[in-house]
Design an enzyme around this catalytic site. Structure first.
Site, PDB file in Angstrom:
ATOM      1  N   LYS A  65       0.604  -1.350  -0.120  1.00 21.79           N
ATOM      2  CA  LYS A  65      -0.231  -0.353   0.260  1.00 21.79           C
ATOM      3  C   LYS A  65       1.268   1.745   0.281  1.00 21.79           C
ATOM      4  O   LYS A  65       0.616   2.347  -0.624  1.00 21.79           O
ATOM      5  CB  LYS A  65      -0.715   0.229   1.751  1.00 21.79           C
ATOM      6  N   ASP A 101      -9.878   2.192   3.463  1.00 22.37           N
ATOM      7  CA  ASP A 101      -9.793   1.191   4.087  1.00 22.37           C
ATOM      8  C   ASP A 101     -10.281   1.826   5.124  1.00 22.37           C
ATOM      9  O   ASP A 101     -11.562   1.142   5.842  1.00 22.37           O
ATOM     10  CB  ASP A 101      -8.792   0.224   4.742  1.00 22.37           C
TER      11      ASP A 101
HETATM   12  P1  NDP Z   1       1.683  -4.367   6.475  1.00 22.95           P
HETATM   13  O1  NDP Z   1       2.582  -5.661   6.608  1.00 22.95           O
HETATM   14  O2  NDP Z   1       1.455  -2.891   5.827  1.00 22.95           O
HETATM   15  O3  NDP Z   1       1.613  -4.420   8.178  1.00 22.95           O
HETATM   16  C1  NDP Z   1       2.291  -5.422   8.973  1.00 22.95           C
HETATM   17  C2  NDP Z   1       1.666  -4.079  10.833  1.00 22.95           C
HETATM   18  O4  NDP Z   1       1.815  -5.482  11.680  1.00 22.95           O
HETATM   19  C3  NDP Z   1       2.756  -3.837  10.695  1.00 22.95           C
HETATM   20  O5  NDP Z   1       3.101  -3.053  11.625  1.00 22.95           O
HETATM   21  C4  NDP Z   1       3.825  -5.047  11.335  1.00 22.95           C
HETATM   22  O6  NDP Z   1       5.010  -4.342  12.607  1.00 22.95           O
HETATM   23  C5  NDP Z   1       2.615  -5.679  12.641  1.00 22.95           C
HETATM   24  N1  NDP Z   1       3.177  -7.292  12.564  1.00 22.95           N
HETATM   25  C6  NDP Z   1       3.317  -7.896  11.547  1.00 22.95           C
HETATM   26  N2  NDP Z   1       3.830  -9.671  12.324  1.00 22.95           N
HETATM   27  C7  NDP Z   1       3.930  -9.189  13.610  1.00 22.95           C
HETATM   28  C8  NDP Z   1       3.953  -9.492  15.454  1.00 22.95           C
HETATM   29  N3  NDP Z   1       4.251 -10.897  15.584  1.00 22.95           N
HETATM   30  N4  NDP Z   1       4.009  -8.809  16.003  1.00 22.95           N
HETATM   31  C9  NDP Z   1       3.632  -7.735  15.958  1.00 22.95           C
HETATM   32  N5  NDP Z   1       3.863  -6.911  15.219  1.00 22.95           N
HETATM   33  C10 NDP Z   1       3.763  -7.427  14.200  1.00 22.95           C
HETATM   34  O7  NDP Z   1       0.189  -5.035   6.845  1.00 22.95           O
HETATM   35  P2  NDP Z   1      -1.038  -4.314   6.595  1.00 22.95           P
HETATM   36  O8  NDP Z   1      -0.986  -2.851   7.757  1.00 22.95           O
HETATM   37  O9  NDP Z   1      -1.288  -4.072   5.269  1.00 22.95           O
HETATM   38  O10 NDP Z   1      -2.485  -4.932   7.180  1.00 22.95           O
HETATM   39  C11 NDP Z   1      -2.395  -5.690   8.496  1.00 22.95           C
HETATM   40  C12 NDP Z   1      -3.587  -6.408   9.156  1.00 22.95           C
HETATM   41  O11 NDP Z   1      -4.798  -5.598   8.569  1.00 22.95           O
HETATM   42  C13 NDP Z   1      -3.629  -8.008   7.625  1.00 22.95           C
HETATM   43  O12 NDP Z   1      -3.860  -9.043   8.147  1.00 22.95           O
HETATM   44  C14 NDP Z   1      -4.729  -7.343   7.067  1.00 22.95           C
HETATM   45  O13 NDP Z   1      -5.287  -8.677   6.718  1.00 22.95           O
HETATM   46  C15 NDP Z   1      -5.649  -6.608   7.638  1.00 22.95           C
HETATM   47  N6  NDP Z   1      -5.810  -6.190   6.581  1.00 22.95           N
HETATM   48  C16 NDP Z   1      -7.180  -6.061   6.631  1.00 22.95           C
HETATM   49  C17 NDP Z   1      -8.292  -5.251   6.076  1.00 22.95           C
HETATM   50  C18 NDP Z   1     -10.061  -5.050   5.204  1.00 22.95           C
HETATM   51  O14 NDP Z   1     -10.062  -4.575   5.233  1.00 22.95           O
HETATM   52  N7  NDP Z   1     -10.186  -6.281   6.787  1.00 22.95           N
HETATM   53  C19 NDP Z   1      -7.730  -4.181   5.081  1.00 22.95           C
HETATM   54  C20 NDP Z   1      -6.441  -4.038   5.032  1.00 22.95           C
HETATM   55  C21 NDP Z   1      -5.844  -5.026   5.740  1.00 22.95           C
HETATM   56  P3  NDP Z   1       6.034  -3.944  11.977  1.00 22.95           P
HETATM   57  O15 NDP Z   1       6.362  -2.572  11.412  1.00 22.95           O
HETATM   58  O16 NDP Z   1       7.355  -3.980  13.429  1.00 22.95           O
HETATM   59  O17 NDP Z   1       7.525  -4.776  10.763  1.00 22.95           O
END
Ligand code: NDP
Length: 279
Positions: A65, A101
């Site tokens: 994104k 979103d």
């Molecule tokens: P990104 O990859 O952009 O961001 C991932 C986030 O999760 C970061 O803040 C990352 O932290 C954190 N993270 C990942 N693994 C861990 C962990 N083990 N412990 C703590 N923090 C963790 O993904 P998105 O923001 O695009 O998506 C996030 C979630 O939201 C997904 O599961 C996605 O499916 C869901 N989503 C749902 C939507 C809907 O319409 N319902 C729309 C968009 C997303 P760090 O920065 O430290 O890596």
């Protein structure tokens, strides 16, 4: 027939093709909508190939994104505030970027689940594309103070800076959560559940019985929401309704008509493994 797609990695799980096909049938608009797997490294070339083959619109999902925002030749105000784009529309000279979103989440929470967001002291866990998309819409919907925590604290700082409301939006370390007091609304915007894991959070978070939301849906939402339920939280919402509502907003941008969402939401919910219980 106009061609649309959702790009992300991994993408096999995506429900977007099915949702947009249902919207097309409902509105009588003929369209083709498929899913294309693209890693961050492949994204620009894959999107160009999609456009060359006649693609006119795309949804963009994890982890692309912020890259989509960077390549957009114009963006909506809400995409600019988010610094992330989940909807691209082909224009004469490139791509117009939007972010649906946040509107999708707010519509689901307020319309479908009847939650009044006004004044709610809110904790946002995560600072990736999804968190950046929902934060401006939550603020516009009238929540109280917003606290953002993230495993990588610099990304939480960047999100908070981008909101530009220093007295109202705060970045904190995950390990400070025990000292931040009670929250009325807690939103898990991490992808931790995809690995069946949880961010490292204290149990005391759930003591005042906040509404708890996970933006994930299906199996990825189970760890966090089951943990909240096990701690007597009653208002628990997963991301399925947000998914349907953000899709309807994208559909409206591309086709000029906003479809009804209840039928496809009910269909997907009936097949889903996690139930939203706030309604
Ligand atoms: P990104 O990859 O952009 O961001 C991932 C986030 O999760 C970061 O803040 C990352 O932290 C954190 N993270 C990942 N693994 C861990 C962990 N083990 N412990 C703590 N923090 C963790 O993904 P998105 O923001 O695009 O998506 C996030 C979630 O939201 C997904 O599961 C996605 O499916 C869901 N989503 C749902 C939507 C809907 O319409 N319902 C729309 C968009 C997303 P760090 O920065 O430290 O890596």
């Amino acid at each position: 027939m106009k061609h649309f797609s959702v790009l992300g990695h991994p993408i096999a799980h995506s429900l977007s093709p099915r949702i947009h096909a249902a919207f097309g049938r409902q509105t009588g608009i003929e369209l083709k909508y498929d899913a294309i797997d693209a890693t961050a490294e492949e994204f620009f070339d894959t999107l160009q190939a999609f456009a060359d083959a006649g693609g006119v619109g795309a949804n963009i999902t994890l982890p692309l994104k912020q890259s989509a925002f960077a390549l957009s030749s114009s963006v909506t105000d809400r995409a600019r505030r988010a610094g992330a784009v989940n909807t691209l529309a082909r224009t004469g000279d490139g791509w117009h970027g939007d972010n649906t979103d946040g509107e999708g989440l707010v519509r689901d929470l307020t319309g479908r689940h009847g939650l009044d967001l006004r004044g709610r002291r809110t904790l946002l866990i995560g600072a990736g594309g999804a968190a950046r998309g929902v934060a401006p819409a939550l603020l516009d919907a009238g929540i109280g103070d917003l606290y953002v925590v993230n495993r990588t604290s610099e990304r939480a700082d960047a999100l908070v800076d981008a909101m530009g409301q220093p007295g109202r939006v705060h970045s904190r370390y995950l390990h400070d959560l025990r000292t931040l007091g009670d929250f009325d609304l807690i939103i898990n915007a991490t992808s931790a559940g995809r690995g069946a894991s949880l961010p490292d959070l204290p149990l005391s978070l759930f003591s005042p019985r906040p509404a708890v939301v996970d933006l994930s849906y299906g199996e990825a939402a189970i760890p966090f929401l089951a943990w909240a339920r096990a701690n007597d939280v009653r208002d628990v919402v997963d991301g399925l309704g947000m998914l349907v509502e953000q899709a309807a907003e994208s559909f409206a941008l591309w086709h000029g008509v906003r479809p009804q969402t209840d039928a496809i939401y009910a269909e997907l919910r009936a097949k889903d493994v996690v139930l939203a219980t706030a309604d």
